[in-house]
Design a protein around this motif. Structure first.
Motif, PDB file in Angstrom:
ATOM      1  N   ALA A 171      35.030  49.053  58.152  1.00  0.00           N
ATOM      2  CA  ALA A 171      36.067  48.948  57.132  1.00  0.00           C
ATOM      3  C   ALA A 171      35.611  48.052  55.979  1.00  0.00           C
ATOM      4  O   ALA A 171      35.901  48.323  54.807  1.00  0.00           O
ATOM      5  N   ILE A 172      34.897  46.986  56.305  1.00  0.00           N
ATOM      6  CA  ILE A 172      34.379  46.082  55.268  1.00  0.00           C
ATOM      7  C   ILE A 172      33.393  46.827  54.372  1.00  0.00           C
ATOM      8  O   ILE A 172      33.495  46.783  53.140  1.00  0.00           O
ATOM      9  N   ASP A 173      32.469  47.519  54.992  1.00  0.00           N
ATOM     10  CA  ASP A 173      31.464  48.272  54.229  1.00  0.00           C
ATOM     11  C   ASP A 173      32.120  49.343  53.367  1.00  0.00           C
ATOM     12  O   ASP A 173      31.792  49.497  52.181  1.00  0.00           O
ATOM     13  N   PHE A 174      33.047  50.078  53.955  1.00  0.00           N
ATOM     14  CA  PHE A 174      33.694  51.185  53.244  1.00  0.00           C
ATOM     15  C   PHE A 174      34.444  50.684  52.011  1.00  0.00           C
ATOM     16  O   PHE A 174      34.286  51.222  50.906  1.00  0.00           O
ATOM     17  N   VAL A 175      35.264  49.654  52.186  1.00  0.00           N
ATOM     18  CA  VAL A 175      36.100  49.161  51.089  1.00  0.00           C
ATOM     19  C   VAL A 175      35.264  48.531  49.975  1.00  0.00           C
ATOM     20  O   VAL A 175      35.506  48.789  48.781  1.00  0.00           O
ATOM     21  N   LYS A 176      34.280  47.738  50.315  1.00  0.00           N
ATOM     22  CA  LYS A 176      33.437  47.105  49.293  1.00  0.00           C
ATOM     23  C   LYS A 176      32.695  48.155  48.473  1.00  0.00           C
ATOM     24  O   LYS A 176      32.619  48.062  47.235  1.00  0.00           O
ATOM     25  N   GLN A 177      32.165  49.144  49.127  1.00  0.00           N
ATOM     26  CA  GLN A 177      31.413  50.182  48.421  1.00  0.00           C
ATOM     27  C   GLN A 177      32.336  51.121  47.640  1.00  0.00           C
ATOM     28  O   GLN A 177      31.972  51.628  46.581  1.00  0.00           O
ATOM     29  N   TYR A 178      33.540  51.334  48.153  1.00  0.00           N
ATOM     30  CA  TYR A 178      34.522  52.165  47.458  1.00  0.00           C
ATOM     31  C   TYR A 178      34.856  51.556  46.092  1.00  0.00           C
ATOM     32  O   TYR A 178      34.938  52.250  45.079  1.00  0.00           O
ATOM     33  N   ALA A 179      35.037  50.239  46.076  1.00  0.00           N
ATOM     34  CA  ALA A 179      35.413  49.539  44.845  1.00  0.00           C
ATOM     35  C   ALA A 179      34.312  49.595  43.786  1.00  0.00           C
ATOM     36  O   ALA A 179      34.584  49.415  42.591  1.00  0.00           O
ATOM     37  N   GLU A 180      33.094  49.834  44.217  1.00  0.00           N
ATOM     38  CA  GLU A 180      31.963  49.885  43.287  1.00  0.00           C
ATOM     39  C   GLU A 180      31.532  51.314  42.967  1.00  0.00           C
ATOM     40  O   GLU A 180      30.558  51.531  42.233  1.00  0.00           O
ATOM     41  N   SER A 181      32.237  52.289  43.489  1.00  0.00           N
ATOM     42  CA  SER A 181      31.831  53.694  43.360  1.00  0.00           C
ATOM     43  C   SER A 181      32.499  54.372  42.173  1.00  0.00           C
ATOM     44  O   SER A 181      33.365  53.796  41.499  1.00  0.00           O
ATOM     45  N   ASP A 182      32.135  55.634  41.962  1.00  0.00           N
ATOM     46  CA  ASP A 182      32.714  56.427  40.877  1.00  0.00           C
ATOM     47  C   ASP A 182      34.141  56.877  41.175  1.00  0.00           C
ATOM     48  O   ASP A 182      34.794  57.450  40.295  1.00  0.00           O
ATOM     49  N   ILE A 183      34.615  56.636  42.397  1.00  0.00           N
ATOM     50  CA  ILE A 183      35.981  57.045  42.728  1.00  0.00           C
ATOM     51  C   ILE A 183      36.892  55.829  42.928  1.00  0.00           C
ATOM     52  O   ILE A 183      37.967  55.931  43.508  1.00  0.00           O
ATOM     53  N   ALA A 184      36.456  54.676  42.419  1.00  0.00           N
ATOM     54  CA  ALA A 184      37.216  53.435  42.605  1.00  0.00           C
ATOM     55  C   ALA A 184      38.630  53.515  42.040  1.00  0.00           C
ATOM     56  O   ALA A 184      39.528  52.784  42.475  1.00  0.00           O
ATOM     57  N   ASP A 185      38.852  54.411  41.070  1.00  0.00           N
ATOM     58  CA  ASP A 185      40.171  54.521  40.458  1.00  0.00           C
ATOM     59  C   ASP A 185      41.112  55.428  41.250  1.00  0.00           C
ATOM     60  O   ASP A 185      42.306  55.517  40.939  1.00  0.00           O
ATOM     61  N   LEU A 186      40.603  56.093  42.297  1.00  0.00           N
ATOM     62  CA  LEU A 186      41.461  56.950  43.112  1.00  0.00           C
ATOM     63  C   LEU A 186      42.241  56.099  44.117  1.00  0.00           C
ATOM     64  O   LEU A 186      41.667  55.215  44.756  1.00  0.00           O
ATOM     65  N   PRO A 187      43.534  56.346  44.279  1.00  0.00           N
ATOM     66  CA  PRO A 187      44.311  55.602  45.280  1.00  0.00           C
ATOM     67  C   PRO A 187      43.710  55.811  46.671  1.00  0.00           C
ATOM     68  O   PRO A 187      43.336  56.927  47.030  1.00  0.00           O
ATOM     69  N   LEU A 188      43.633  54.718  47.436  1.00  0.00           N
ATOM     70  CA  LEU A 188      43.092  54.785  48.788  1.00  0.00           C
ATOM     71  C   LEU A 188      44.207  54.505  49.792  1.00  0.00           C
ATOM     72  O   LEU A 188      44.835  53.447  49.762  1.00  0.00           O
TER      73      LEU A 188
END
Length: 401
Positions: free
Chosen positions: A245-262
């Motif tokens: 979960a830590i890896d997923f969330v940190k990388q999500y925030a830095e990705s091209d889809i960071a603006d999509l609701p999670l």
């Protein structure tokens, strides 16, 4: 020695043994009478992931159960508890040997804890064969023979089912589904995708099915986020816990889809993973059956007792394990009132407990699934003073009947 001498000697030995046995029975009766019943001991085996990917989950599970014991003088149902703790590790290869040792060597009366759904399934034949009640407090996969299997958590497909309608109402477009490729991941994600499609939701996944990430080896989610960006998804729903979960969330925030609701089952930001995620977790929506900010008397006491020993608020893992201890407290007490306390009488007592006053709100076991009939909550990671916290946004559905 003559025959007569041997006969006399044998009579003396038998007489001495009879006297010793009488004294032993008398002493035992003195200890087990009404005034001494509290001194009898019940042995409980707690299995949780104290190493591996889900160590944060397993640690909270252990500590939640121990908190209940610590605040009840080390007793459940008036009986002293001998708590045996075993490491589940990452799943069945280590969980099953741990369970066998607790049952065969430590001679436990009850099992509790268990982090992974795969571990529960692997242990089921052992539990059933030995007629040892398992009062689990985390993952609960569907099982065919659940006579001795009880859980204070939920069926593993319920979190996703509880939030599906809300996601459909809030997201204008398809939702991408992604989760870990193992028993727990399959159960959790199936709960969401089945309910989401039933209410008219559309998956953004190209094949219309959940994308699976290898477990536990996946630590780089960037390639998956790149694929999601090409699908036209309007939001993402996932299930991850612990280090994943830590890896997923940190990388999500830095990705091209960071603006999509999670959106996710609540484990994505639960417990020690939230401080580790920091500001990258802000805004994430999750669904769970507990939150530390619930306003009821039982929860205020639980939170107070927990924070007196720990630096962070309690989690659903700790709360469910706390409730497992509460379940056994009531069940052992009921069994003691009716006579002998053992695995069979404890299991029978659990079936007749009725409502349990809990920090998550009052709940009771479903006769069908042996899991709670309970309220689910939508939470969002928001500032709470100087820290981020999972804050309850609204009540969702009641499931479990």
């Amino acid at each position: 020695m003559t025959k007569d001498a041997r006969s006399v000697r044998g009579k003396r030995i038998r007489t001495a043994c009879a006297v010793a046995l009488t004294l032993a029975v008398t002493a035992t009766a003195g200890c087990t009478g009404e005034s001494g019943a509290d001194d009898e001991t019940v042995t409980i085996g707690l299995i949780s992931s104290l190493s591996g990917v889900y160590k944060p989950v397993g640690t909270e599970t252990r500590d939640g159960f121990k908190l209940y014991l610590d605040t009840h003088d080390g007793k459940l149902g008036g009986r002293k508890i001998d708590l045996k703790i075993a490491d589940e590790g990452d799943g069945p290869p280590t969980a099953l040997p741990a369970a066998k040792k607790l049952i065969k060597k430590d001679r436990v009366d009850v099992l509790t804890g268990v982090t992974g759904g795969g571990s529960v399934k692997a242990m089921l034949p052992l539990v059933t064969r030995n007629k040892i009640p398992l009062v689990g407090s985390n993952a609960r996969p569907p099982v065919k023979d659940g006579e001795y299997v009880w859980h204070t958590s939920f069926m593993s497909d319920e979190p996703g089912a509880a939030i599906a309608q809300h996601v459909k109402d809030e997201v204008d477009g398809p939702v991408y589904a992604i989760g870990p490729d193992y028993q727990g991941g399959h159960d959790e994600m199936r709960g969401f995708t089945t309910a989401f499609e039933k209410v008219g939701g559309e998956l953004a996944n190209p094949d219309g099915k959940t994308t699976w990430t290898p477990f536990p080896k996946t630590t780089n989610f960037a390639p998956y986020f790149a694929k999601i960006a090409r699908t036209g998804a309007k939001a993402v729903y996932c299930f991850y816990a612990g280090k994943a979960a830590i890896d997923f969330v940190k990388q999500y925030a830095e990705s091209d889809i960071a603006d999509l609701p999670l959106y996710s089952a609540g484990f994505i930001t639960e417990g020690s993973v939230l401080p580790a995620q920091g500001k990258t977790a802000k805004g994430i929506y999750s669904v769970l059956n507990y939150s530390a900010d619930l306003d009821n008397e039982a929860n205020r006491k639980f939170v107070s007792d927990w924070t007196a020993k720990h630096d962070a608020p309690p989690t659903s893992y700790a709360e469910a394990s706390y409730d497992a201890a509460a379940t056994l407290d009531k069940a052992i007490g009921e069994a003691a009132k009716k006579g002998e306390v053992n695995s069979e009488t404890i299991n029978k007592a659990i079936a007749g407990l009725g409502k349990i006053d809990s920090p998550r709100g009052t709940w009771e076991y479903s006769e069908k699934t042996h899991t709670p009939v309970q309220q689910w909550y939508l939470r969002q990671v928001r500032p709470d003073g100087k820290q981020l916290a999972n804050v309850v946004v609204k009540d969702l559905s009641t499931l479990g009947s």
